[in-house]
Design an enzyme around this catalytic site. Structure first.
Site, mmCIF file in Angstrom:
data_model
loop_
_atom_site.group_PDB
_atom_site.id
_atom_site.type_symbol
_atom_site.label_atom_id
_atom_site.label_comp_id
_atom_site.label_asym_id
_atom_site.label_seq_id
_atom_site.Cartn_x
_atom_site.Cartn_y
_atom_site.Cartn_z
ATOM 1 N N SER A 1 0.821 -1.199 0.000
ATOM 2 C CA SER A 1 0.000 0.000 0.000
ATOM 3 C C SER A 1 0.868 1.268 0.000
ATOM 4 C CB SER A 1 -0.964 -0.049 1.194
ATOM 5 O OG SER A 1 -2.049 0.834 1.027
ATOM 6 N N ASP B 1 -5.650 -4.174 -2.293
ATOM 7 C CA ASP B 1 -4.612 -3.798 -1.327
ATOM 8 C C ASP B 1 -3.965 -5.027 -0.674
ATOM 9 O OD1 ASP B 1 -3.359 -2.853 1.184
ATOM 10 O OD2 ASP B 1 -4.314 -0.950 0.693
#
Length: 597
Positions: free
Chosen positions: A362, A476
């Protein structure tokens, strides 16, 4: 080593062929302990390249002292877990725990070991307390590392194969300086002159002059560099490939691996790539190589590096990987808290810590990608302003059929920052992770479009749409692994630093939440009950819950240095606090380094 006949598997040999006393005194486990009681109880064995010394599931009936050669430790599915070189031991934990072998051990090259049987082991433990203490230290380290050290033993012999398109003398000089300036370099002309062997005669593997030559060189130096003949796949190149603990293939990134001159050497390499760790160095002549994917598909290269021929820092980084002293940094996800990674990386630089590889999830994937592109720290800060202020991806609300936000703004922002860069062409070693909703697994990205896979790693499900990648829907990486230290460990680095900025506060009712509206017959009415976090924060926290167990397990290991900047008071979407968060990342990383020193 015996001459004239092929060694098959574990073959007992007489002690006079081993220079046994000198060899056993170098064993790290003994640490100054008088080796005579151990030496008198050993039998000596040669292990052929590719043969197994130990197989998983077998009874633990002996331990081994490695005095020459090299082994790899393999998992049940034949994945290399670690390496064992000269002066290592193997099998002692099984004898101490009276368990079955937990992994297989296979010879990378022709090797010699001393075998201590279980009966002799028990006698030695009972009669020599200092040996028992050394073994207890081994067991304590094994338990502290979670069941087996990941440290890679530095090779004793490196084979360098420089293919067409690269100046062999320039590459050899850079590589020698990177691994050790006074390392002995052995070329075919040196071997022929010193042994009197005619290289044209073919296989001289078991000629006593050859055996003595290689043994003496490797006994007199901690590392020997064998350089293959440029553009040749004759007997000397075959010998270099067979003799090496580690193979390093150097090629021009714009050369075609399918050309006959390259293909013949690659055929030789493929035959040993399963057992001998083989690294590819692509010498860069531009920012991007159309042929790098072709090179990476040619053989089972263990690692891949990019280097510029006239840049010593590039070769120094490769040298640290080769000699087992590379450092990898892992950057966690955490939204705006991830700005602390910029400060942490600056602190590592100021403390003189060389970072050789980086990976992240991320926001950690984004900051790590900037570092891997060799952006300086001022540029990194400016680019963050462009991404989060100018492009404002958090304002791209859309009809929430798939997600609350569109990914168009974020895609444009990352495209502006990274352009068409490919991960495999970056100056520094890099990976990021995402999660495949299609296959329910973590996906590690070490090649392909940089800006696309950074976007995938940052796509919080429910907030941002998944990235479509072939048959995969990628989201993610924090869904399964918000701080992928285990992935970095597979990169073969010697030490790992993890900068963790994950949320530490539990979500609760009240505080900085919102009133939950209730539906009434005439529309929405405000509910004056308990306040709850808004949908963005709920989705962001829910997306990272699955990785917390992995994070806890990794923290219990003894081979990772965790740095936890104190940024918990900042919100995931608090992009306006960038400068303050960067300063905290720098300050707390410096403090962590000073505490360890």
């Amino acid at each position: 080593m015996p001459t004239g006949t092929e060694i098959i598997g574990l073959h007992e040999i007489p002690p006079e062929l081993t220079d046994a006393y000198a060899a056993i005194t170098s064993i790290e486990l003994l640490g100054g302990f008088d080796p005579s009681p151990v030496l008198s109880r050993l039998t000596w064995h040669a292990v052929d390249a590719g043969e197994y010394l130990i197989r998983a599931g077998e009874a633990s009936d002996s331990m081994y002292f490695v005095i020459s050669g090299r082994f790899v430790v393999l998992s049940s599915d034949e994945v290399v877990l670690r390496e064992l070189g000269r002066s290592s031991t193997v099998g002692e934990v099984g004898l101490l725990t009276h368990g079955q072998r937990s992994a297989s051990v296979r010879a990378v090259r022709d090797s010699i070991v001393g075998r201590l049987s279980q009966a002799e082991f028990e006698t030695l433990v009972a009669t020599h307390p200092e040996f028992s203490i050394a073994l207890m230290n081994v067991l304590a380290n094994w338990l502290a590392s979670g069941g087996g050290s990941q440290r890679n033993s530095a090779p004793a012999a490196v084979g360098l194969l420089v293919l067409a398109g690269v100046d062999v003398d320039a590459a050899t000089a850079q590589f020698r300086d990177a691994i050790q300036r006074d390392v002995p370099i052995v070329r075919s002309s040196d071997f022929a002159r010193d042994t009197g062997i005619d290289l044209a005669r073919g296989d001289y593997r078991f000629d006593s002059r050859s055996v003595d030559y290689f043994r003496d060189h490797e006994a007199s130096a901690s590392l020997v560099l064998y350089v293959a003949d440029a553009g040749s796949v004759g007997p000397w190149t075959a010998q270099v490939i067979r003799q090496a603990d580690r193979l390093v293939v150097v090629a021009a990134d714009d050369a075609n691996p399918r050309d006959p001159a390259q293909a013949a050497a690659l055929d030789e390499i493929r035959q040993v790539a399963d057992r001998t760790p083989t690294e590819l160095v692509l010498v860069r002549r531009g920012p991007r190589s159309a042929n790098s994917p072709l090179w990476l598909r040619q053989a089972k290269f263990w690692r891949h590096h990019n280097a510029r021929l006239a840049h010593p820092a590039d070769w120094a980084r490769i040298g640290r990987f080769i000699t087992g002293s590379a450092t990898g940094v892992v950057l966690s996800g955490g939204g705006a808290r991830g700005f602390a990674h910029i400060g942490a990386l600056r602190a590592l630089r100021d403390a003189g810590i060389e970072v050789d590889a980086i990976g992240g999830t991320s926001m950690g994937a984004l900051i790590g990608a900037q570092w891997a592109c060799e952006f300086d720290f001022d540029d990194m800060v400016d680019q963050q302003r462009i991404i989060w202020n100018d492009h404002s991806p958090m304002r791209g609300f859309t009809v929430p059929t798939v997600a609350l936000l569109s990914s168009r703004r974020a895609a444009r922002a990352l495209g502006d920052v990274f352009g068409n860069r490919q991960i495999q062409d970056l100056a520094r070693s890099y990976f990021c992770v995402s999660v495949s909703l299609t296959r329910s697994c973590l996906v590690v990205h070490r090649s392909g479009s940089l800006h696309r896979y950074v976007l995938a790693s940052m796509s919080i499900p429910g907030i941002v749409p998944p990235l479509v990648d072939g048959e995969d829907l990628l989201v993610d990486g924090g869904v399964l692994n918000n701080c992928p230290t285990n992935v970095m460990r597979e990169s073969g680095v010697d030490s790992i630093i993890a900068v963790n900025v994950s949320a530490t506060k539990s979500m609760s009712v009240g505080g900085a939440g919102i009133d939950v509206p209730r539906v009434r017959p005439f529309g929405l009415r405000r509910h004056r009950g308990p306040k709850l976090p808004n949908i963005m924060r709920i989705l962001e926290r829910a997306a990272s819950l699955g990785s917390q167990q992995i994070a806890a397990l990794e923290r219990n290991r003894g081979d990772i240095q965790f740095i936890d900047p104190d940024v918990s008071r900042f919100d995931t979407f608090d992009m306006g606090a960038m400068e303050r968060i960067i300063d905290i990342g720098y300050r707390d990383t410096m403090a962590s380094i000073e505490r360890r020193n």
